[in-house]
Design an enzyme around this catalytic site. Structure first.
Site, PDB file in Angstrom:
ATOM      1  N   ASP A 291       0.841  -1.205   0.000  1.00 29.28           N
ATOM      2  CA  ASP A 291       0.000   0.000   0.000  1.00 29.28           C
ATOM      3  C   ASP A 291       0.873   1.251   0.000  1.00 29.28           C
ATOM      4  O   ASP A 291       2.097   1.153   0.085  1.00 29.28           O
ATOM      5  CB  ASP A 291      -0.985  -0.013   1.190  1.00 29.28           C
ATOM      6  CG  ASP A 291      -0.297  -0.226   2.540  1.00 29.28           C
ATOM      7  OD1 ASP A 291       0.928  -0.013   2.637  1.00 29.28           O
ATOM      8  OD2 ASP A 291      -0.982  -0.613   3.497  1.00 29.28           O
TER       9      ASP A 291
ATOM     10  N   ASN B  65      -8.218  -1.793  13.779  1.00 35.52           N
ATOM     11  CA  ASN B  65      -9.625  -1.855  13.343  1.00 35.52           C
ATOM     12  C   ASN B  65      -9.863  -3.019  12.376  1.00 35.52           C
ATOM     13  O   ASN B  65     -10.917  -3.129  11.768  1.00 35.52           O
ATOM     14  CB  ASN B  65     -10.061  -0.528  12.710  1.00 35.52           C
ATOM     15  CG  ASN B  65      -9.298  -0.204  11.417  1.00 35.52           C
ATOM     16  OD1 ASN B  65      -8.453  -0.983  11.002  1.00 35.52           O
ATOM     17  ND2 ASN B  65      -9.616   0.909  10.807  1.00 35.52           N
TER      18      ASN B  65
ATOM     19  N   HIS C  96      -8.014  -3.707   9.598  1.00 39.79           N
ATOM     20  CA  HIS C  96      -7.651  -3.524   8.188  1.00 39.79           C
ATOM     21  C   HIS C  96      -6.427  -4.349   7.818  1.00 39.79           C
ATOM     22  O   HIS C  96      -5.604  -4.681   8.665  1.00 39.79           O
ATOM     23  CB  HIS C  96      -7.466  -2.037   7.833  1.00 39.79           C
ATOM     24  CG  HIS C  96      -6.227  -1.380   8.358  1.00 39.79           C
ATOM     25  ND1 HIS C  96      -6.229  -0.107   8.877  1.00 39.79           N
ATOM     26  CD2 HIS C  96      -4.941  -1.791   8.427  1.00 39.79           C
ATOM     27  CE1 HIS C  96      -4.990   0.221   9.222  1.00 39.79           C
ATOM     28  NE2 HIS C  96      -4.202  -0.782   8.972  1.00 39.79           N
TER      29      HIS C  96
ATOM     30  N   GLU D 264     -10.004  -0.846   4.636  1.00 41.30           N
ATOM     31  CA  GLU D 264     -10.615  -0.428   5.896  1.00 41.30           C
ATOM     32  C   GLU D 264     -11.973  -1.113   6.110  1.00 41.30           C
ATOM     33  O   GLU D 264     -12.570  -1.631   5.146  1.00 41.30           O
ATOM     34  CB  GLU D 264     -10.829   1.090   5.862  1.00 41.30           C
ATOM     35  CG  GLU D 264      -9.540   1.911   5.831  1.00 41.30           C
ATOM     36  CD  GLU D 264      -8.886   2.076   7.209  1.00 41.30           C
ATOM     37  OE1 GLU D 264      -8.868   1.114   7.993  1.00 41.30           O
ATOM     38  OE2 GLU D 264      -8.382   3.177   7.484  1.00 41.30           O
TER      39      GLU D 264
HETATM   40  C1  GLP Z   1      -0.872   0.516   8.539  1.00 40.44           C
HETATM   41  C2  GLP Z   1      -0.478  -0.085   7.182  1.00 40.44           C
HETATM   42  C3  GLP Z   1      -0.604  -1.557   7.179  1.00 40.44           C
HETATM   43  C4  GLP Z   1      -0.006  -2.117   8.451  1.00 40.44           C
HETATM   44  C5  GLP Z   1      -0.912  -1.758   9.599  1.00 40.44           C
HETATM   45  C6  GLP Z   1      -0.400  -2.204  10.958  1.00 40.44           C
HETATM   46  O1  GLP Z   1      -1.936   1.395   8.428  1.00 40.44           O
HETATM   47  N1  GLP Z   1      -1.222   0.445   6.077  1.00 40.44           N
HETATM   48  O2  GLP Z   1       0.036  -2.096   6.025  1.00 40.44           O
HETATM   49  O3  GLP Z   1       0.088  -3.494   8.360  1.00 40.44           O
HETATM   50  O4  GLP Z   1      -1.221  -0.392   9.606  1.00 40.44           O
HETATM   51  O5  GLP Z   1       0.690  -1.451  11.362  1.00 40.44           O
HETATM   52  P1  GLP Z   1       1.643  -1.851  12.557  1.00 40.44           P
HETATM   53  O6  GLP Z   1       2.405  -3.024  12.086  1.00 40.44           O
HETATM   54  O7  GLP Z   1       2.537  -0.649  12.734  1.00 40.44           O
HETATM   55  O8  GLP Z   1       0.782  -2.142  13.715  1.00 40.44           O
END
Ligand code: GLP
Length: 243
Positions: A67, A136, A138, A143
């Protein structure tokens, strides 16, 4: 879906790194997809160590990013482009000709999505995809409420995603939208590694792995994916009944 619970963050990260190495050893021209975020940081460090120690050849693989933030220049610290180069591509010696990442500055986001879809199709799908999970539910920027049949698409981001997203940057950065692979592509990865660690992920892992299948929790769709391996530490798995 297979769930693997490890004692700690380090051992889960090592397990994920092993699967990526195995994938490339078995299929040197593999299509790999990497995510950013805090969760995979240790996996990437171990991957680099293990790749060197095992002489794994990444020169024929192709890599994509899961992403990207829309409207943030790729050179800026905190973008998927910046962090994946710093944490994965540069240390592994992966060349720019082997990489495709969404350009969040393209004013034609639809064209950007089509390009990514075409890359994935031309390689016959993703061989190994590593993703994290948002609090949440995602995956990438899919989302809650997302159409699960979508391929690459633009996504308006929710409050918790924007708040946690701000931490990836080293200065306040205006963000509101993201561009992401769609769940249709995520769930079709030949190996889908979903990583989560720590107490902040305990509740959402319970919902994703054992809760109702719903697009209110996009990650719940991994329950349907035979190819999904949920790689978590004890803390993230603390509420799971099937331990
Ligand atoms: C972000 C990214 C995701 C990531 C997620 C969790 O918003 N878009 O690709 O996997 O949140 O992030 P973290 O690993 O810092 O908890």
């Amino acid at each position: 879906m297979t769930v693997k619970i490890f004692d700690d963050y380090n051992s889960m990260s090592a397990a994920a790194a092993d699967i990526i190495i195995e994938t490339v050893k078995h299929k040197p021209e593999a299509l790999l997809c990497f995510a950013t975020g805090n969760t995979p940081v240790r996996t990437y460090e171990i991957l680099i160590e293990k790749a060197k120690a095992s002489n794994t050849d990444f020169s024929r693989c192709f890599c994509i990013g899961l992403d990207e933030w829309i409207g943030v220049p790729k050179e800026k610290y905190g973008t998927c482009h910046y962090l994946l180069h710093q944490q994965v591509f540069n240390p592994l010696g992966i060349k720019s000709s082997q990489i495709h990442i969404f350009d969040g500055m393209n004013t034609n986001i639809k064209a950007e999505c089509n390009k990514m879809d075409a890359v994935i199709d031309s390689k016959g799908g993703v061989d190994c995809m590593l993703v994290g999970i948002g609090i949440n539910g995602h995956i990438g920027f899919n989302e809650p409420g997302v159409d699960v049949t979508l391929k690459a698409h633009e996504q308006e981001l929710h409050g918790s995603t924007l708040a946690s997203g701000q931490h990836y940057f080293n200065e306040p950065t205006p963000i509101s939208k993201g561009i992401t692979l769609g769940l249709a592509q995520v769930l079709k990865a030949k190996k889908l590694l979903l990583l989560a660690n720590g107490k902040s992920k305990t509740a959402i892992i319970k919902q994703a792995v054992e809760g109702e299948l719903t697009n209110k929790v996009p990650a719940s769709y991994v329950q349907r994916a035979d190819n999904a391996i949920i790689i978590i530490d004890k803390e993230a798995g603390a509420q799971l009944s099937a331990k």
